[in-house]
Design a protein around this motif. Structure first.
Motif, short mmCIF file in Angstrom:
data_model
loop_
_atom_site.label_atom_id
_atom_site.label_comp_id
_atom_site.label_asym_id
_atom_site.label_seq_id
_atom_site.Cartn_x
_atom_site.Cartn_y
_atom_site.Cartn_z
N VAL A 15 1.12 -0.90 0.44
CA VAL A 15 0.31 -0.03 -0.08
C VAL A 15 0.78 1.32 0.11
O VAL A 15 1.98 1.22 0.26
N GLU A 16 0.79 2.40 -0.51
CA GLU A 16 1.21 3.55 -0.38
C GLU A 16 1.34 4.31 1.46
O GLU A 16 0.66 4.12 1.87
N ALA A 17 2.45 4.94 0.96
CA ALA A 17 3.44 5.06 3.00
C ALA A 17 2.73 5.57 3.12
O ALA A 17 2.77 7.36 2.53
N GLY A 127 -19.30 -17.62 2.51
CA GLY A 127 -18.54 -18.25 2.76
C GLY A 127 -18.01 -17.55 1.40
O GLY A 127 -16.54 -18.23 0.88
N LEU A 128 -18.65 -17.28 0.18
CA LEU A 128 -17.45 -16.37 -0.74
C LEU A 128 -16.99 -15.03 -0.33
O LEU A 128 -15.72 -14.45 -0.99
N LEU A 129 -17.20 -14.21 0.46
CA LEU A 129 -16.80 -13.66 1.17
C LEU A 129 -15.17 -13.40 1.50
O LEU A 129 -14.30 -12.28 0.06
N PRO A 130 -14.72 -14.14 1.48
CA PRO A 130 -12.69 -14.47 2.17
C PRO A 130 -12.11 -14.32 0.25
O PRO A 130 -11.11 -13.22 0.61
N LEU A 131 -12.41 -14.75 -0.29
CA LEU A 131 -12.12 -15.15 -1.55
C LEU A 131 -12.50 -13.79 -2.59
O LEU A 131 -11.91 -13.38 -3.05
N THR A 132 -13.68 -13.45 -2.30
CA THR A 132 -14.20 -11.88 -2.92
C THR A 132 -13.27 -10.46 -2.32
O THR A 132 -12.58 -10.00 -3.18
N THR A 133 -12.90 -11.14 -1.25
CA THR A 133 -12.11 -9.90 -0.40
C THR A 133 -10.76 -9.75 -1.01
O THR A 133 -9.80 -9.43 -0.87
N ALA A 134 -10.09 -10.61 -0.81
CA ALA A 134 -8.94 -11.26 -1.25
C ALA A 134 -8.74 -11.20 -2.64
O ALA A 134 -7.60 -10.30 -3.00
N LEU A 135 -9.07 -11.31 -3.31
CA LEU A 135 -9.76 -10.25 -5.14
C LEU A 135 -9.68 -9.57 -5.01
O LEU A 135 -8.06 -8.44 -5.93
N MET A 141 -4.80 -3.06 -4.09
CA MET A 141 -3.59 -2.55 -3.11
C MET A 141 -2.15 -3.48 -4.24
O MET A 141 -0.76 -3.03 -2.75
N GLY A 142 -2.71 -4.17 -4.71
CA GLY A 142 -1.42 -5.00 -5.24
C GLY A 142 -1.23 -5.56 -4.76
O GLY A 142 0.10 -6.78 -4.66
N PRO A 265 -5.48 -9.73 2.63
CA PRO A 265 -6.06 -11.41 2.13
C PRO A 265 -5.86 -12.65 3.49
O PRO A 265 -6.75 -13.51 3.37
N ARG A 266 -4.91 -12.95 4.02
CA ARG A 266 -4.83 -14.27 5.70
C ARG A 266 -6.28 -14.22 6.34
O ARG A 266 -6.49 -14.56 7.03
#
Length: 313
Positions: A15-17, A127-135, A141-142, A265-266
């Motif tokens: 992320v940007e500093a 159930g789909l929220l973790p994967l969608t958030t990680a994507l 945020m790169g 992501p984690r």
């Protein structure tokens, strides 16, 4: 559900500093961050059953508007008591995303869905929220999690989807449009909130997002209450108080702190356990019935969580 993350090299999401003087020092290491994120998941797992209770005495629009007002009063009181200064101008756009996704969008869409959907079926969203958030985190945020991370996340999401689909009979109802829309807006709010929590305390992120909604939530609550009948019962009041104080404020406080400490992501993968916890609460609080597949799915999900927590991303 304690991840062995103390042996992992601490790595930050790209992320940007933040400018000098605005850096927020993170309390605790990855273990503390994992614990806080897990506490947030426990709080969120009660949201659907509490919403079902709230709907016994409130209309969907009234329930969402009043919970937002109550949570904003709690958050605003804390901000005033501690004399927290206003966020920088550059942070208000991000706070607006958090407000739109987490304060308004997800609660409203899931509440509308729960009028015709069971809590088990609604758990598909979680159930789909973790994967969608990680994507969304990777796009926004790169961040670049490893292949092991993604494989474990996909397997965990598939296990949760299979379990919740089995619980709901595999049928797709009209509420699914609400649920999938809720999934997208909530993931956007989590991603932006996790980014902001790296430069300001997590409780201030959700606190200012709630306060930002007050000019809309107060008149919205008054209007909804004038049109929708209200029946105050032990269940409806308890459900309202929990979704306002527990889900909307306290849960998000520890959740954003956890995301800031261990990365979006984690932290998002810990939510793979949320649908299963929700189903447990549904049995205890709503009298729903589970199949014998529950412990098997829980074991598979916990293995996926352990892998994602240990994977270097």
């Amino acid at each position: 559900m304690r991840a062995q993350s103390s042996a992992i090299d601490q790595r930050t999401v790209a992320v940007e500093a933040p400018p000098a003087g605005e850096r927020h020092s993170r309390s605790g290491g990855t273990s503390g961050g994992t614990l806080q994120a897990a506490l947030g998941v426990v709080a969120f797992s009660l949201t659907f059953p509490a919403t079902a209770w709230g709907l016994e005495g409130f209309g969907p629009w009234s329930l969402v508007a009043v919970r937002s007002v109550l949570a904003a009063v709690i958050a605003g009181g804390c901000l005033l008591a501690l004399r927290v200064p206003l966020p920088g101008r550059r942070h208000w756009a991000g706070l607006a995303v958090v407000a739109a996704g987490v304060v308004v969008g997800f609660p409203l869409l899931t509440t509308l869905a729960l009028q015709t959907s069971t809590t088990a079926h609604a758990a598909v969203v979680v159930g789909l929220l973790p994967l969608t958030t990680a994507l969304l985190s990777a796009l926004r945020m790169g961040s670049r999690p490893s292949r092991t991370f993604w494989c474990a996340a996909l397997v965990g999401a598939a296990a949760v989807l299979a379990f919740t689909a089995t619980q709901s009979g595999g049928a797709l109802g009209t509420a699914d449009l609400y649920l999938f829309a809720a999934l997208l807006v909530c993931a956007a709010g989590y991603t932006e909130g996790g980014r902001l929590a790296r430069v300001m305390p997590g409780w201030q992120v959700i606190g200012w997002a709630l306060v930002l909604c007050l000019p809309f939530s107060v008149p919205g609550a008054l209007l909804a209450l004038s049109y929708e009948p209200v029946q105050l019962t032990a269940h409806s009041v308890t459900g309202l108080l929990w979704v306002a104080a527990g889900s909307q404020f306290l849960g998000l406080v520890v959740w954003y702190r956890g995301m800031a400490a261990i990365g979006i992501p984690r932290a998002s993968q810990l939510q793979l356990a949320q649908p299963l916890l929700t189903l447990v609460w549904s049995v205890l609080l709503l009298g729903e019935h589970l199949t014998v597949a529950a412990p098997l799915t829980a074991a598979a999900v916990l293995v996926c969580i352990a892998v994602t927590q240990r994977a270097r991303g």
